[in-house]
Scaffold this motif. Structure first.
Motif, PDB file in Angstrom:
ATOM      1  N   SER A  97     -17.656 -12.564  -5.726  1.00  0.00           N
ATOM      2  CA  SER A  97     -17.755 -11.247  -6.355  1.00  0.00           C
ATOM      3  C   SER A  97     -18.488 -10.255  -5.464  1.00  0.00           C
ATOM      4  O   SER A  97     -18.277  -9.035  -5.572  1.00  0.00           O
ATOM      5  N   GLU A  98     -19.352 -10.751  -4.562  1.00  0.00           N
ATOM      6  CA  GLU A  98     -20.038  -9.850  -3.629  1.00  0.00           C
ATOM      7  C   GLU A  98     -19.029  -9.211  -2.671  1.00  0.00           C
ATOM      8  O   GLU A  98     -19.098  -8.018  -2.378  1.00  0.00           O
ATOM      9  N   LEU A  99     -18.091 -10.016  -2.175  1.00  0.00           N
ATOM     10  CA  LEU A  99     -17.035  -9.461  -1.324  1.00  0.00           C
ATOM     11  C   LEU A  99     -16.067  -8.618  -2.144  1.00  0.00           C
ATOM     12  O   LEU A  99     -15.489  -7.654  -1.643  1.00  0.00           O
ATOM     13  N   GLY A 100     -15.894  -8.992  -3.421  1.00  0.00           N
ATOM     14  CA  GLY A 100     -15.026  -8.215  -4.298  1.00  0.00           C
ATOM     15  C   GLY A 100     -15.532  -6.802  -4.502  1.00  0.00           C
ATOM     16  O   GLY A 100     -14.749  -5.851  -4.634  1.00  0.00           O
ATOM     17  N   LYS A 101     -16.865  -6.629  -4.528  1.00  0.00           N
ATOM     18  CA  LYS A 101     -17.439  -5.277  -4.656  1.00  0.00           C
ATOM     19  C   LYS A 101     -16.973  -4.387  -3.509  1.00  0.00           C
ATOM     20  O   LYS A 101     -16.536  -3.239  -3.721  1.00  0.00           O
ATOM     21  N   PHE A 102     -17.083  -4.909  -2.294  1.00  0.00           N
ATOM     22  CA  PHE A 102     -16.701  -4.102  -1.133  1.00  0.00           C
ATOM     23  C   PHE A 102     -15.200  -3.850  -1.109  1.00  0.00           C
ATOM     24  O   PHE A 102     -14.752  -2.744  -0.785  1.00  0.00           O
ATOM     25  N   ALA A 103     -14.411  -4.869  -1.444  1.00  0.00           N
ATOM     26  CA  ALA A 103     -12.957  -4.703  -1.463  1.00  0.00           C
ATOM     27  C   ALA A 103     -12.542  -3.633  -2.467  1.00  0.00           C
ATOM     28  O   ALA A 103     -11.636  -2.825  -2.204  1.00  0.00           O
ATOM     29  N   LEU A 104     -13.211  -3.590  -3.612  1.00  0.00           N
ATOM     30  CA  LEU A 104     -12.919  -2.561  -4.615  1.00  0.00           C
ATOM     31  C   LEU A 104     -13.195  -1.174  -4.055  1.00  0.00           C
ATOM     32  O   LEU A 104     -12.372  -0.260  -4.179  1.00  0.00           O
ATOM     33  N   VAL A 105     -14.357  -1.003  -3.440  1.00  0.00           N
ATOM     34  CA  VAL A 105     -14.723   0.303  -2.873  1.00  0.00           C
ATOM     35  C   VAL A 105     -13.727   0.715  -1.800  1.00  0.00           C
ATOM     36  O   VAL A 105     -13.268   1.867  -1.760  1.00  0.00           O
ATOM     37  N   PHE A 106     -13.356  -0.215  -0.935  1.00  0.00           N
ATOM     38  CA  PHE A 106     -12.471   0.110   0.190  1.00  0.00           C
ATOM     39  C   PHE A 106     -11.084   0.519  -0.299  1.00  0.00           C
ATOM     40  O   PHE A 106     -10.557   1.566   0.115  1.00  0.00           O
ATOM     41  N   CYS A 107     -10.474  -0.277  -1.176  1.00  0.00           N
ATOM     42  CA  CYS A 107      -9.098   0.036  -1.603  1.00  0.00           C
ATOM     43  C   CYS A 107      -9.064   1.237  -2.548  1.00  0.00           C
ATOM     44  O   CYS A 107      -8.109   2.012  -2.531  1.00  0.00           O
ATOM     45  N   LEU A 108     -10.132   1.416  -3.365  1.00  0.00           N
ATOM     46  CA  LEU A 108     -10.158   2.578  -4.252  1.00  0.00           C
ATOM     47  C   LEU A 108     -10.342   3.862  -3.450  1.00  0.00           C
ATOM     48  O   LEU A 108      -9.705   4.892  -3.753  1.00  0.00           O
ATOM     49  N   ALA A 109     -11.193   3.827  -2.421  1.00  0.00           N
ATOM     50  CA  ALA A 109     -11.346   4.992  -1.548  1.00  0.00           C
ATOM     51  C   ALA A 109     -10.029   5.315  -0.851  1.00  0.00           C
ATOM     52  O   ALA A 109      -9.655   6.499  -0.714  1.00  0.00           O
ATOM     53  N   HIS A 110      -9.316   4.282  -0.416  1.00  0.00           N
ATOM     54  CA  HIS A 110      -8.015   4.477   0.230  1.00  0.00           C
ATOM     55  C   HIS A 110      -7.023   5.109  -0.735  1.00  0.00           C
ATOM     56  O   HIS A 110      -6.334   6.086  -0.389  1.00  0.00           O
ATOM     57  N   TYR A 111      -6.940   4.590  -1.957  1.00  0.00           N
ATOM     58  CA  TYR A 111      -5.976   5.113  -2.925  1.00  0.00           C
ATOM     59  C   TYR A 111      -6.288   6.559  -3.299  1.00  0.00           C
ATOM     60  O   TYR A 111      -5.384   7.408  -3.339  1.00  0.00           O
ATOM     61  N   LEU A 112      -7.544   6.844  -3.592  1.00  0.00           N
ATOM     62  CA  LEU A 112      -7.917   8.201  -4.015  1.00  0.00           C
ATOM     63  C   LEU A 112      -7.703   9.215  -2.898  1.00  0.00           C
ATOM     64  O   LEU A 112      -7.297  10.354  -3.151  1.00  0.00           O
ATOM     65  N   ALA A 113      -7.969   8.813  -1.648  1.00  0.00           N
ATOM     66  CA  ALA A 113      -7.730   9.722  -0.529  1.00  0.00           C
ATOM     67  C   ALA A 113      -6.234   9.929  -0.312  1.00  0.00           C
ATOM     68  O   ALA A 113      -5.789  11.029   0.021  1.00  0.00           O
ATOM     69  N   LEU A 114      -5.453   8.870  -0.516  1.00  0.00           N
ATOM     70  CA  LEU A 114      -4.000   8.957  -0.346  1.00  0.00           C
ATOM     71  C   LEU A 114      -3.376   9.870  -1.392  1.00  0.00           C
ATOM     72  O   LEU A 114      -2.359  10.524  -1.139  1.00  0.00           O
ATOM     73  N   ASN A 115      -3.996   9.934  -2.570  1.00  0.00           N
ATOM     74  CA  ASN A 115      -3.451  10.727  -3.678  1.00  0.00           C
ATOM     75  C   ASN A 115      -4.381  11.869  -4.063  1.00  0.00           C
ATOM     76  O   ASN A 115      -4.426  12.261  -5.231  1.00  0.00           O
ATOM     77  N   GLN A 116      -5.102  12.423  -3.084  1.00  0.00           N
ATOM     78  CA  GLN A 116      -6.091  13.431  -3.416  1.00  0.00           C
ATOM     79  C   GLN A 116      -5.480  14.710  -3.979  1.00  0.00           C
ATOM     80  O   GLN A 116      -6.150  15.443  -4.708  1.00  0.00           O
ATOM     81  N   MET A 117      -4.209  14.968  -3.691  1.00  0.00           N
ATOM     82  CA  MET A 117      -3.560  16.151  -4.249  1.00  0.00           C
ATOM     83  C   MET A 117      -3.080  15.924  -5.682  1.00  0.00           C
ATOM     84  O   MET A 117      -2.655  16.853  -6.354  1.00  0.00           O
ATOM     85  N   ARG A 118      -3.183  14.649  -6.150  1.00  0.00           N
ATOM     86  CA  ARG A 118      -2.720  14.333  -7.504  1.00  0.00           C
ATOM     87  C   ARG A 118      -3.849  13.810  -8.384  1.00  0.00           C
ATOM     88  O   ARG A 118      -3.590  13.187  -9.414  1.00  0.00           O
TER      89      ARG A 118
END
Length: 392
Positions: A126-147
């Protein structure tokens, strides 16, 4: 030359940069953790009752070496290149979080299946899961920042990402880590510009869900009651918190002296992990405990100044998420140990014993160093028509 690139750096400005401040603070906290573990594990006994002096100190030193390697490796990565594999990283983390729930594969300790490992080596996924969540969520939100203002693409889909990670962690019966993931997820949505009319009702539903879970979990309900009445439950559910308060009281301003505390003589369970802050209070006194709190505050402030220079939304959200993983976890631990929050097993970053959390902190600091190296430069045209690189 037209194509020549030259780098001009200010040593003083680099030394006093936010990232440097964070690294120095992290090193100081790590050294303090090793020093206190030297005392806290001096009288450690294994399951057979045999005294094994300084076992946790040896493990922690090994963990610090691993975390240092991770930090240096991450600090040299090209984040934009790694971002291409964001969904692979998320998928691998979700797979590990699912595997740990399989009987016979995941290691079950005190009724919770949170670890993978063999023999004495254990990894809390779960410690690695925390970082994976932050990384992929930051990627998704930046990819869809206009939406971001849209309901489906800007809110529901990222919420499903958060729910996927937090749901699997909740199945491990690790409610505290799941709550931390949900908090960080909502915070990143807010920073990305999600609409309040979507955020507020969802936050309310999440809080209501946690209340229902607590009410239907006798163990968690006992922890809440112990938090409300620490003296009345000092011999039962509130034993840890009561002993922690006694440690602070006996330490006073100057402390009993390193190695002179009594709580680390098996009076206080988990003295080397979740409640190590109370050992600092007992043996080193008020000034050191205040120093720890002020150090985390300094890291938070330095991180906020660092965020002001983010070149794009992805790296802004990534560093903001890493900063929250570090500082919110510290706030929860300090709140629990000082009886300001209900008891929840969450390590104190850089100080508590544990390989998994040290690796996470190595990742976090590595990301901050990485971004400092890249954000500290601005490319401007020079007189020859080429490009020159200067410190921003």
């Amino acid at each position: 030359m037209a194509n020549e690139r030259r780098t001009a750096r200010s040593p003083a400005r680099t030394f006093f940069s936010p990232a440097t401040i964070i690294v120095v603070c992290a090193l100081g906290l790590t050294l303090l953790g090793l020093t206190v573990l030297f005392s806290a594990s001096a009288a450690f006994r294994n399951k057979a009752g045999v005294e094994v002096p300084y076992l946790y100190l040896q493990k922690q030193f090994f963990g610090v070496m691993i975390a240092t390697v991770v930090c240096i490796f991450v600090s040299r990565l090209d984040l934009d290149y790694v971002r291409r594999y964001a969904w692979w990283i998320a998928g691998a983390a979700l797979l590990l979080l699912a595997i740990v729930l399989i009987p016979g594969i995941g290691m079950k300790v005190k009724g919770s299946s949170r670890w993978l490992g063999y023999g004495p080596v254990r990894l809390q996924v779960s410690e690695l899961g925390k970082f994976a969540l932050v990384f992929c969520l930051a990627h998704y939100l930046a990819l869809n920042q206009m939406r971001i203002g849209e309901l489906r693409r800007g809110f529901v889909l990222p919420l499903l990402i958060v729910g996927g990670f937090a749901g699997l962690v909740l199945c491990e019966t690790d409610m505290g880590t799941a709550a931390l993931m949900i908090f960080v997820g909502f915070a990143l949505l807010f920073l990305a510009g999600a609409r309040w009319r979507y955020l507020l009702p969802t936050i309310g539903l999440a809080l209501g869900g946690f209340v229902v879970i607590v009410l239907h979990s006798p163990n968690r309900l006992r922890r809440i009651m112990a938090f409300l009445d620490p003296e009345g439950t000092r011999l039962s559910a509130g034993y840890q918190n009561w002993q922690a308060l006694l440690a602070f009281a006996s330490g006073g301003i100057d402390g009993a002296g390193l190695g002179q505390g009594r709580q680390q003589l098996n009076y206080l369970p988990e003295a080397h992990t979740d409640f190590i802050f109370s050992i600092i209070g007992e043996e080193l006194g008020l000034w050191f405990t205040l120093g720890v709190v002020l150090t985390f505050i300094l890291m938070l402030v330095a991180g906020l100044f660092h965020l002001r220079r983010a070149p794009n939304l992805f790296q802004y959200l990534l560093v903001a998420g890493c900063l929250m993983l570090m500082c919110v976890q510290a706030i929860v631990n300090l709140g629990v140990v000082t009886a300001l929050l209900p008891n929840k097993g969450m390590p104190l970053p850089f100080i508590s014993a544990g390989l998994s959390n040290l690796m996470l902190m190595g990742l976090v600091v590595g990301i901050i160093i990485n971004t400092q190296r890249n954000w500290g430069r601005a490319v401007l045209p020079d007189n020859a028509g080429g490009m020159r690189e200067v410190l921003a």
